[in-house]
Design an enzyme around this catalytic site. Structure first.
Site, PDB file in Angstrom:
ATOM      1  N   GLY A   1       0.967  -1.279   0.155  1.00 36.90           N
ATOM      2  CA  GLY A   1      -0.164   0.112   0.184  1.00 36.90           C
ATOM      3  C   GLY A   1       0.777   1.314   0.145  1.00 36.90           C
TER       4      GLY A   1
ATOM      5  CG  ASP B   1      -3.619  -8.996  -2.008  1.00 40.40           C
ATOM      6  OD1 ASP B   1      -4.685  -7.984  -3.066  1.00 40.40           O
ATOM      7  OD2 ASP B   1      -3.498  -8.960  -0.691  1.00 40.40           O
TER       8      ASP B   1
ATOM      9  CE  LYS C   1      -1.257  -6.736  -1.826  1.00 42.47           C
ATOM     10  NZ  LYS C   1      -2.080  -6.189  -0.408  1.00 42.47           N
TER      11      LYS C   1
HETATM   12  N1  HSE Z   1      -6.790  -6.299   0.031  1.00 42.40           N
HETATM   13  C1  HSE Z   1      -6.033  -5.257   0.093  1.00 42.40           C
HETATM   14  C2  HSE Z   1      -5.260  -5.723   1.465  1.00 42.40           C
HETATM   15  C3  HSE Z   1      -5.458  -3.978  -0.434  1.00 42.40           C
HETATM   16  O1  HSE Z   1      -5.916  -5.793   2.188  1.00 42.40           O
HETATM   17  O2  HSE Z   1      -4.116  -5.781   1.661  1.00 42.40           O
HETATM   18  C4  HSE Z   1      -4.377  -3.453  -0.404  1.00 42.40           C
HETATM   19  O3  HSE Z   1      -3.184  -4.528  -2.082  1.00 42.40           O
END
Ligand code: HSE
Length: 380
Positions: free
Chosen positions: A117, A184, A188
């Site tokens: 983020g 997710d 990353k």
């Molecule tokens: N859904 C992702 C999270 C958003 O909760 O980290 C940020 O990449």
């Protein structure tokens, strides 16, 4: 610099608000189906109006999902435009193609916001790899699950209740399965590993366990034993390649990682020279993520592109038999493991590959298994 924005949702609208205040950054067109009063006069429902407009220098893709985000990012790069995106799924699914295309057309690609983020992680990792041998990268890379685990642990909330709050706060993906399944975080760690070691790991070889199997009882049992439960993604240099996996991990409650709260992320690398470098901060949410996107735009505008967000297309093999640690397990037999109470078994050091395979077999037999890696490193 003239910018076309694809998607004015949670992050996209935040980008608009922040960019508006930066001199010389001008968002001239915005693709969104909704009528957004503040964006009237810029709105379009036709992506071609952005992608085919020679006056637009950079395209910001914040649609989420793989398509049409991928096709449109490709079209922008082919036209020599810069592309800035926070879309880790789209990038991770198409990384080799996107890197090759960026190299071929000279269209710059930046994705600071895709990992951590608002944390300036990838940028600094790219900088580090120039002069250091990266030994390991990873961390808590998903804000939604960290928020949920924290709320479940400290506020005694149930899984669904915690997820709802994370969604209301704008942290979760459109389909929150991507968060809770570990998917997710997998994207990353995939992107981080590619940049750390300047090659292409095969995403399919990344082992991934999310947080859907953890119960309140498991959480309490871990707490009683002095652990916090965190969803950790880790990749490390191994002979001839890397190990790379995502799994719930029991970390000492008093360690730095054990105290990463709410939506915070902690991204780290370990360098042969720099040692452990940890970065913590808001890992999801409108303004934290939007700020990172706008920073990429400012770098592009100022031609601060000494660290291209690129990896070579050389394959980087993943071998998860080469990484090993003990595990805490509930709900399946593990030869040689010892009972430590509260329904948990503690295994000896086990290869990550073997544990994930054992759990998959047990689940195929209908067993309801929870497992967490054990990380005793106080410094992490
Ligand atoms: N859904 C992702 C999270 C958003 O909760 O980290 C940020 O990449």
């Amino acid at each position: 610099m003239k910018i076309g924005l694809l998607g004015a949702g949670t992050i996209g609208f935040g980008v608009y608000e922040i960019a508006e205040k930066i001199p010389d950054l001008e968002i001239t067109k915005v693709l969104d189906r909704r009528d957004i009063p503040q964006l009237r006069g810029k709105l379009t429902q036709d992506a071609a109006e952005i992608l085919d407009d020679p006056a637009i220098d950079a395209v910001v893709e914040l649609l989420g999902g793989v398509e049409p985000a991928h096709s449109w990012a490709v079209r922008a790069l082919e036209a020599g435009k810069a592309v800035v995106t926070a879309n880790k799924l789209m990038l991770s699914e198409n990384l080799t193609e996107m890197a090759a295309l960026s190299r071929k057309t000279g269209g710059k690609l930046r994705f600071s916001a895709a990992v951590g983020g608002g944390i300036p992680f990838l940028f600094n990792l790219l900088r580090a790899r120039r002069v250091d041998e990266i030994l390991e990268v990873g961390g808590i890379l998903n804000g939604t699950t960290n928020y949920m685990l924290d709320m479940m642990q400290r506020e005694n909330l149930g899984f669904e209740q915690a997820l709802k709050l994370a969604q209301q706060a704008g942290y979760a993906e459109q389909d929150p399965t991507a968060d809770v399944s570990g998917g997710d975080a997998k994207c990353k760690i995939h992107l981080s590993a590619a940049l750390a070691w300047n090659g292409m790991p095969d995403k399919h070889d990344i082992l991934c366990e999310g947080i859907t199997s953890i119960t309140k009882q498991d959480m309490e049992a871990l707490n009683k034993k002095g652990y916090a439960c965190k969803l950790l993604a880790r990749a490390a240099r191994q002979d001839g390649g890397i190990s790379c996996y995502v799994e719930p991990t029991a970390v000492p409650a008093r360690s730095v990682t054990g105290n990463i709260a709410l939506v915070e992320n902690m991204a780290f690398w370990r360098g042969a020279n720099a040692g452990l470098q940890r970065f913590t901060g808001a890992g999801a949410g409108r303004y934290a993520t939007a700020y990172a996107v706008v920073n990429d735009l400012v770098d592009l505008m100022r031609h601060n592109d000494a660290f291209p967000f690129l990896a070579e297309e050389t394959p980087l093999p993943i071998d998860n038999a080469a990484a090993a640690h003990p595990y805490l397990v509930r709900g399946m037999e593990v030869p040689g493991a010892v009972e430590i109470g509260d329904g948990l078994l503690l295994t000896g050091e086990m290869p990550v590959l073997e544990m994930h395979a054992m759990v998959a077999s047990a689940r195929a037999r209908g067993e309801k298994v929870f497992f967490a890696g054990v990380c005793e490193e106080q410094e992490l």
